[in-house]
Scaffold this active site. Structure first.
Site, PDB file in Angstrom:
ATOM      1  N   ASP A  52       2.010 -12.069 -24.238  1.00 36.57           N
ATOM      2  CA  ASP A  52       2.255 -13.631 -23.675  1.00 36.57           C
ATOM      3  C   ASP A  52       1.961 -13.639 -21.992  1.00 36.57           C
ATOM      4  O   ASP A  52       2.304 -14.399 -21.367  1.00 36.57           O
ATOM      5  CB  ASP A  52       3.718 -13.528 -24.164  1.00 36.57           C
ATOM      6  CG  ASP A  52       4.497 -12.520 -23.725  1.00 36.57           C
ATOM      7  OD1 ASP A  52       4.318 -11.604 -23.068  1.00 36.57           O
ATOM      8  OD2 ASP A  52       5.898 -12.642 -23.820  1.00 36.57           O
ATOM      9  N   SER A  53       1.531 -12.351 -21.600  1.00 36.75           N
ATOM     10  CA  SER A  53       1.005 -12.522 -20.068  1.00 36.75           C
ATOM     11  C   SER A  53      -0.122 -13.713 -20.031  1.00 36.75           C
ATOM     12  O   SER A  53      -0.346 -14.044 -18.894  1.00 36.75           O
ATOM     13  CB  SER A  53       0.413 -11.348 -19.511  1.00 36.75           C
ATOM     14  OG  SER A  53      -0.215 -10.656 -20.504  1.00 36.75           O
ATOM     15  N   ASP A  91       1.834 -10.732 -29.141  1.00 32.36           N
ATOM     16  CA  ASP A  91       3.154 -10.923 -28.679  1.00 32.36           C
ATOM     17  C   ASP A  91       3.865 -11.890 -29.743  1.00 32.36           C
ATOM     18  O   ASP A  91       3.443 -13.143 -29.548  1.00 32.36           O
ATOM     19  CB  ASP A  91       3.344 -11.198 -27.340  1.00 32.36           C
ATOM     20  CG  ASP A  91       3.458  -9.760 -26.514  1.00 32.36           C
ATOM     21  OD1 ASP A  91       3.982  -9.187 -26.897  1.00 32.36           O
ATOM     22  OD2 ASP A  91       3.292  -9.946 -25.154  1.00 32.36           O
ATOM     23  N   LYS A 121       4.209  -7.713 -31.313  1.00 31.03           N
ATOM     24  CA  LYS A 121       4.783  -6.890 -30.590  1.00 31.03           C
ATOM     25  C   LYS A 121       6.117  -7.948 -30.195  1.00 31.03           C
ATOM     26  O   LYS A 121       6.130  -9.001 -29.991  1.00 31.03           O
ATOM     27  CB  LYS A 121       4.262  -6.645 -29.109  1.00 31.03           C
ATOM     28  CG  LYS A 121       4.886  -5.835 -28.180  1.00 31.03           C
ATOM     29  CD  LYS A 121       4.079  -5.324 -27.148  1.00 31.03           C
ATOM     30  CE  LYS A 121       3.662  -6.258 -26.180  1.00 31.03           C
ATOM     31  NZ  LYS A 121       4.747  -6.786 -25.212  1.00 31.03           N
ATOM     32  N   GLU A 123       9.929  -7.668 -27.664  1.00 30.93           N
ATOM     33  CA  GLU A 123      10.730  -6.961 -26.642  1.00 30.93           C
ATOM     34  C   GLU A 123      12.064  -7.069 -27.019  1.00 30.93           C
ATOM     35  O   GLU A 123      12.674  -7.889 -27.391  1.00 30.93           O
ATOM     36  CB  GLU A 123      10.458  -8.018 -25.478  1.00 30.93           C
ATOM     37  CG  GLU A 123       9.208  -8.212 -24.820  1.00 30.93           C
ATOM     38  CD  GLU A 123       8.849  -9.059 -23.554  1.00 30.93           C
ATOM     39  OE1 GLU A 123      10.214  -9.286 -22.957  1.00 30.93           O
ATOM     40  OE2 GLU A 123       7.827  -9.572 -23.041  1.00 30.93           O
ATOM     41  N   GLU A 190       7.736  -0.386 -20.142  1.00 28.38           N
ATOM     42  CA  GLU A 190       7.100  -1.181 -18.974  1.00 28.38           C
ATOM     43  C   GLU A 190       8.036  -0.629 -17.829  1.00 28.38           C
ATOM     44  O   GLU A 190       9.120  -1.016 -17.775  1.00 28.38           O
ATOM     45  CB  GLU A 190       7.038  -2.505 -19.321  1.00 28.38           C
ATOM     46  CG  GLU A 190       6.388  -3.272 -18.056  1.00 28.38           C
ATOM     47  CD  GLU A 190       6.259  -4.647 -18.259  1.00 28.38           C
ATOM     48  OE1 GLU A 190       5.918  -4.965 -19.455  1.00 28.38           O
ATOM     49  OE2 GLU A 190       5.627  -5.351 -17.275  1.00 28.38           O
TER      50      GLU A 190
HETATM   51  O1  KIV Z   1       2.275  -9.555 -22.127  1.00 30.32           O
HETATM   52  C1  KIV Z   1       1.486  -8.521 -21.925  1.00 30.32           C
HETATM   53  O2  KIV Z   1       0.695  -8.400 -21.286  1.00 30.32           O
HETATM   54  C2  KIV Z   1       2.336  -7.365 -21.930  1.00 30.32           C
HETATM   55  C3  KIV Z   1       1.746  -6.083 -21.502  1.00 30.32           C
HETATM   56  C4  KIV Z   1       2.043  -6.152 -19.962  1.00 30.32           C
HETATM   57  C5  KIV Z   1       2.348  -4.935 -22.001  1.00 30.32           C
HETATM   58  O3  KIV Z   1       3.446  -7.111 -22.766  1.00 30.32           O
END
Ligand code: KIV
Length: 271
Positions: A52-53, A91, A121, A123, A190
């Site tokens: 989600d980055s 994510d 993924k 969190e 992280e």
């Molecule tokens: O969204 C992302 O890029 C991440 C990584 C920094 C692990 O969750």
């Protein structure tokens, strides 16, 4: 060529656990589009994370919170069309799983069905255990994410190193064990102290993938950061393998000069 590229024709959640057992490090990078994913997969990466980055890197938001499930599915399906070998993790974006486990399962199913991704993924630890359990019971592999969890940035207030205090470190260790017990196939840690991450990695049989968490079972970086395309972000853990910002800046300036001067296209570059 990476060791994994020689050993594994296709990377699966099972091969990742096996890699940890055999002391083989796992390499993971982010991708959000077809072209980048194709290059990364062909280079021999083990895991592509459609993170989600993308909210920061692709859309320019300050945090990861605004990206939607539809947008994640768009990025993930672009990546999936490109890859032949690596495992793709997507994510679950903020707001698509925190409500309740039914909502979490619906979001995970949409990602798997509409993008063709291999896993998701999420969190958090104990607070999202019910949702993880429900998603896993539907046969969807889950990667955990502990330590600095950017979707909770407004709760924590900063992007500083997490779990330096004993109480937070103890909760993180408990959460990591819980994620393994629930059936997660790996955990991202992280921005936590290297010693703590090492202790967690030793206590688990599933791989721990670090970002700013020392030398654990594997590493993940945001591709645009490691290529030096983003240059306003310089945390200690970031190793830059290229200086693409300046390379691209030079290329764009040269193109503009060539067009304005009439140098491009030359006689060989036209029909
Ligand atoms: O969204 C992302 O890029 C991440 C990584 C920094 C692990 O969750």
């Amino acid at each position: 060529m990476s060791t994994a590229k020689k050993e594994y024709k296709r990377v699966t959640t099972k091969s990742l656990v096996e890699m940890k057992r055999n002391n083989r490090k796992i390499a993971m990078l982010t991708a959000y589009d077809y072209t980048m994913a194709k290059i990364i997969d062909n280079a021999g990466i083990d895991i592509i994370l459609v993170g989600d980055s993308a909210s920061n890197v692709m859309a320019g938001h300050e945090t990861t919170l605004p990206i939607t499930l539809d947008q994640m599915i768009y990025h993930a399906s672009s990546v999936i069309r490109a890859i032949e070998r690596c495992l793709v993790v997507v994510d679950l974006p903020f707001g698509s799983y925190q409500g309740n486990s039914r909502n979490a399962l619906d979001s995970a199913i949409r990602i798997m069905k509409e993008s063709g991704a291999h896993s998701i993924k999420m969190e958090g630890g104990e607070e999202i255990a019910e949702s993880i359990k429900r998603i896993l019971s539907a046969g969807i592999p889950v990667m955990g994410h502990l330590g600095l969890t950017p979707q909770s940035i407004y709760k924590f207030g900063s992007y500083t190193v997490r779990a330096k205090k004993d109480t937070e470190a103890e909760k993180l260790k408990k959460d990591a064990l819980l994620l393994e017990d629930l059936g997660c196939f790996a955990v991202v840690l992280e921005k936590v102290p290297a010693k703590l991450a090492e202790e967690v990695a030793k206590s688990l049989t599933i791989p721990v993938i670090g970002i700013g968490a020392g030398n654990v079972d594997g590493q993940v970086l945001v591709t645009h950061d490691m290529l030096g395309m983003t240059h306003e972000f310089s945390p200690r853990f970031l190793r830059r393998y290229l200086d693409l910002y300046n390379e691209m800046d030079g290329a764009f300036k040269k193109y503009i000069t060539d067009v304005k001067s009439g140098d491009f296209p030359n006689d060989d570059e036209q029909y």
